[in-house]
Design a protein around this motif. Structure first.
Motif, PDB file in Angstrom:
ATOM      1  N   ASP A   1      -5.564   4.167 -10.224  1.00  0.00           N
ATOM      2  CA  ASP A   1      -5.608   5.414 -10.995  1.00  0.00           C
ATOM      3  C   ASP A   1      -6.046   6.592 -10.135  1.00  0.00           C
ATOM      4  O   ASP A   1      -6.886   7.404 -10.536  1.00  0.00           O
ATOM      5  CB  ASP A   1      -6.539   5.273 -12.207  1.00  0.00           C
ATOM      6  CG  ASP A   1      -5.974   4.354 -13.267  1.00  0.00           C
ATOM      7  OD1 ASP A   1      -4.755   4.125 -13.253  1.00  0.00           O
ATOM      8  OD2 ASP A   1      -6.753   3.859 -14.107  1.00  0.00           O
ATOM      9  N   ILE A   2      -5.475   6.688  -8.932  1.00  0.00           N
ATOM     10  CA  ILE A   2      -5.803   7.813  -8.063  1.00  0.00           C
ATOM     11  C   ILE A   2      -4.529   8.427  -7.494  1.00  0.00           C
ATOM     12  O   ILE A   2      -3.530   7.740  -7.286  1.00  0.00           O
ATOM     13  CB  ILE A   2      -6.724   7.399  -6.893  1.00  0.00           C
ATOM     14  CG1 ILE A   2      -6.059   6.311  -6.030  1.00  0.00           C
ATOM     15  CG2 ILE A   2      -8.090   6.972  -7.392  1.00  0.00           C
ATOM     16  CD1 ILE A   2      -6.812   6.007  -4.744  1.00  0.00           C
ATOM     17  N   ASP A   3      -4.603   9.727  -7.282  1.00  0.00           N
ATOM     18  CA  ASP A   3      -3.591  10.419  -6.490  1.00  0.00           C
ATOM     19  C   ASP A   3      -4.062  10.347  -5.044  1.00  0.00           C
ATOM     20  O   ASP A   3      -5.234  10.589  -4.750  1.00  0.00           O
ATOM     21  CB  ASP A   3      -3.475  11.871  -6.963  1.00  0.00           C
ATOM     22  CG  ASP A   3      -2.390  12.625  -6.209  1.00  0.00           C
ATOM     23  OD1 ASP A   3      -1.474  11.974  -5.665  1.00  0.00           O
ATOM     24  OD2 ASP A   3      -2.483  13.865  -6.151  1.00  0.00           O
TER      25      ASP A   3
ATOM     26  N   VAL B   1      -5.928   8.351   2.064  1.00  0.00           N
ATOM     27  CA  VAL B   1      -6.811   9.472   1.728  1.00  0.00           C
ATOM     28  C   VAL B   1      -6.790   9.661   0.210  1.00  0.00           C
ATOM     29  O   VAL B   1      -5.813  10.186  -0.340  1.00  0.00           O
ATOM     30  CB  VAL B   1      -6.363  10.766   2.425  1.00  0.00           C
ATOM     31  CG1 VAL B   1      -7.322  11.900   2.096  1.00  0.00           C
ATOM     32  CG2 VAL B   1      -6.260  10.563   3.935  1.00  0.00           C
ATOM     33  N   PRO B   2      -7.833   9.240  -0.499  1.00  0.00           N
ATOM     34  CA  PRO B   2      -7.892   9.492  -1.943  1.00  0.00           C
ATOM     35  C   PRO B   2      -8.047  10.990  -2.199  1.00  0.00           C
ATOM     36  O   PRO B   2      -8.862  11.653  -1.565  1.00  0.00           O
ATOM     37  CB  PRO B   2      -9.141   8.722  -2.397  1.00  0.00           C
ATOM     38  CG  PRO B   2      -9.450   7.774  -1.277  1.00  0.00           C
ATOM     39  CD  PRO B   2      -8.997   8.458  -0.027  1.00  0.00           C
ATOM     40  N   LEU B   3      -7.264  11.525  -3.121  1.00  0.00           N
ATOM     41  CA  LEU B   3      -7.284  12.952  -3.385  1.00  0.00           C
ATOM     42  C   LEU B   3      -7.964  13.282  -4.715  1.00  0.00           C
ATOM     43  O   LEU B   3      -8.935  14.031  -4.753  1.00  0.00           O
ATOM     44  CB  LEU B   3      -5.854  13.514  -3.371  1.00  0.00           C
ATOM     45  CG  LEU B   3      -5.105  13.355  -2.048  1.00  0.00           C
ATOM     46  CD1 LEU B   3      -3.673  13.857  -2.198  1.00  0.00           C
ATOM     47  CD2 LEU B   3      -5.820  14.086  -0.921  1.00  0.00           C
TER      48      LEU B   3
ATOM     49  N   VAL C   1       0.852  -1.190   0.000  1.00  0.00           N
ATOM     50  CA  VAL C   1       0.000   0.000   0.000  1.00  0.00           C
ATOM     51  C   VAL C   1       0.886   1.238   0.000  1.00  0.00           C
ATOM     52  O   VAL C   1       1.285   1.757   1.043  1.00  0.00           O
ATOM     53  CB  VAL C   1      -0.957  -0.005   1.208  1.00  0.00           C
ATOM     54  CG1 VAL C   1      -1.870   1.227   1.166  1.00  0.00           C
ATOM     55  CG2 VAL C   1      -1.791  -1.273   1.209  1.00  0.00           C
ATOM     56  N   THR C   2       1.198   1.708  -1.195  1.00  0.00           N
ATOM     57  CA  THR C   2       2.057   2.873  -1.386  1.00  0.00           C
ATOM     58  C   THR C   2       1.382   3.841  -2.357  1.00  0.00           C
ATOM     59  O   THR C   2       0.455   3.471  -3.085  1.00  0.00           O
ATOM     60  CB  THR C   2       3.426   2.471  -1.959  1.00  0.00           C
ATOM     61  OG1 THR C   2       3.225   1.919  -3.287  1.00  0.00           O
ATOM     62  CG2 THR C   2       4.112   1.432  -1.079  1.00  0.00           C
ATOM     63  N   ASP C   3       1.870   5.081  -2.364  1.00  0.00           N
ATOM     64  CA  ASP C   3       1.328   6.078  -3.294  1.00  0.00           C
ATOM     65  C   ASP C   3       1.463   5.605  -4.743  1.00  0.00           C
ATOM     66  O   ASP C   3       0.537   5.770  -5.549  1.00  0.00           O
ATOM     67  CB  ASP C   3       2.070   7.412  -3.123  1.00  0.00           C
ATOM     68  CG  ASP C   3       1.797   8.069  -1.776  1.00  0.00           C
ATOM     69  OD1 ASP C   3       0.752   7.769  -1.173  1.00  0.00           O
ATOM     70  OD2 ASP C   3       2.641   8.867  -1.335  1.00  0.00           O
ATOM     71  N   ASP C   4       2.617   5.036  -5.076  1.00  0.00           N
ATOM     72  CA  ASP C   4       2.848   4.593  -6.450  1.00  0.00           C
ATOM     73  C   ASP C   4       1.883   3.486  -6.845  1.00  0.00           C
ATOM     74  O   ASP C   4       1.340   3.478  -7.950  1.00  0.00           O
ATOM     75  CB  ASP C   4       4.288   4.111  -6.611  1.00  0.00           C
ATOM     76  CG  ASP C   4       5.293   5.250  -6.614  1.00  0.00           C
ATOM     77  OD1 ASP C   4       4.863   6.408  -6.795  1.00  0.00           O
ATOM     78  OD2 ASP C   4       6.487   4.989  -6.424  1.00  0.00           O
ATOM     79  N   LEU C   5       1.669   2.507  -5.925  1.00  0.00           N
ATOM     80  CA  LEU C   5       0.767   1.423  -6.272  1.00  0.00           C
ATOM     81  C   LEU C   5      -0.663   1.923  -6.435  1.00  0.00           C
ATOM     82  O   LEU C   5      -1.371   1.507  -7.374  1.00  0.00           O
ATOM     83  CB  LEU C   5       0.800   0.330  -5.201  1.00  0.00           C
ATOM     84  CG  LEU C   5      -0.157  -0.837  -5.491  1.00  0.00           C
ATOM     85  CD1 LEU C   5       0.527  -2.179  -5.342  1.00  0.00           C
ATOM     86  CD2 LEU C   5      -1.403  -0.775  -4.611  1.00  0.00           C
TER      87      LEU C   5
END
Length: 311
Positions: free
Chosen positions: A266-268, A281-283, A256-260
């Motif tokens: 397909d979310i920042d 936190v989905p942005l 569970v990382t930002d890149d994954l």
């Protein structure tokens, strides 16, 4: 980890005996070996040639976007779908070599949709979980009664024991269904989206049951979760699926990382570390990813490929 990497290495023999036994040196609860599985009439497989080892006595969470193959993989683990290729092994035997009652004594499964008569009592519904351990026309034994009592207690529904199922809330009903599958008294439990549509309190109650199963009974739990924060908080292992492939597999902090989240969902996003575990936190949706997917889909409909696209 990328490209369907395993959390640990193992050697696999492809020789199988007539009783379904396979020579596999593995300490895992379930072994998935180059599994290909789909649905009749579909254009292609949903799970395409994937390999996975499910650790014994731990909680493994399957995450991924809608249509990534999470529930399909869970059904294959439970022998609810016939593989087109590959195999799923339990106790070094293919799951499709077990008869239904034999498998139900080893592996319990709770699907997304469950139905029961509204007038059945909670206790009667939980008692149905004992069917793999009973012969035809056999009455309830002391062992059955003890297993039902323990399942009701672990699920925290003692106060609902005499209630009719039709009078329960959605969260209460889910806990009762979990109690029923607990009454099967299996070493492996598969749960398909057990917290979806539940309020926060009942989500916590379900996940605490999962924790108790692992910590108090060494039960192996595999569950599909849409809440990535829940997966990161409660699971020992997280398996991220994308388009029928295992994109990553390992401990939550590695998966569970930002890149994954960008690559798979397909979310920042932002991952906040707390004393209770990471919170995702989905942005924003990644617009460029969505545009690329739309363009690719339009090209495929026209019979083109990305390699033929004019710059």
């Amino acid at each position: 980890m990328r490209g369907n990497e395993m959390s640990h290495e193992r050697e696999t023999s492809r020789e199988a005996s007539s009783d379904g036994t396979d020579a596999v040196a593995s300490q895992t609860a379930l072994d998935v070996d180059e599994l290909v599985v789909g649905y009749p009439g579909a254009d292609g497989p949903v799970i395409d040639g994937q390999t996975l080892a499910v650790p014994e006595g731990e909680v493994t969470a399957l995450i991924g976007p809608n249509g990534s193959g999470k529930s399909t993989l869970l059904k294959a683990l439970a022998n609810r779908l016939d593989p087109d290729d590959g195999r799923v092994l339990l106790d070094d035997r293919r799951v499709d070599s077990f008869d239904s009652k034999e498998l139900a004594r080893k592996l319990g499964r709770l699907s997304q949709q469950n139905t029961a008569p509204d007038t059945i009592s909670v206790e009667e519904l939980v008692e149905r979980g004992r069917y793999p351990h009973q012969g035809f026309f056999e009455s309830q034994t002391d062992g059955d009664e003890e297993a039902v009592d323990e399942a009701i207690a672990m699920a925290g529904v003692e106060h609902l024991r005499d209630r009719e199922v039709g009078t329960l809330s959605g969260g209460q009903t889910q806990l009762v269904w979990i109690a029923m599958v607990l009454a099967q008294d299996t070493d492996i439990l598969l749960l398909d989206e057990p917290t979806t549509f539940l309020d926060p309190r009942h989500q916590l109650e379900v996940m605490r049951v999962v924790e108790r199963l692992r910590d108090e009974s060494d039960t192996t739990v595999v569950l599909v979760l849409h809440d990535i924060s829940q997966a990161a908080r409660y699971a020992d292992n997280v398996v991220a699926l994308k388009a029928g492939t295992i994109y990553a597999n390992g401990p939550p902090e590695a998966v569970v990382t930002d890149d994954l989240l960008a690559d798979v969902f397909d979310i920042d996003s932002e991952i906040i570390e707390t004393k209770h575990g990471p919170v995702v936190v989905p942005l924003d949706p990644l617009v460029e990813h969505s545009r690329n997917e739309t363009n690719e889909s339009e090209m495929l409909q026209r019979g083109e490929s990305s390699s033929n696209k004019q710059e």
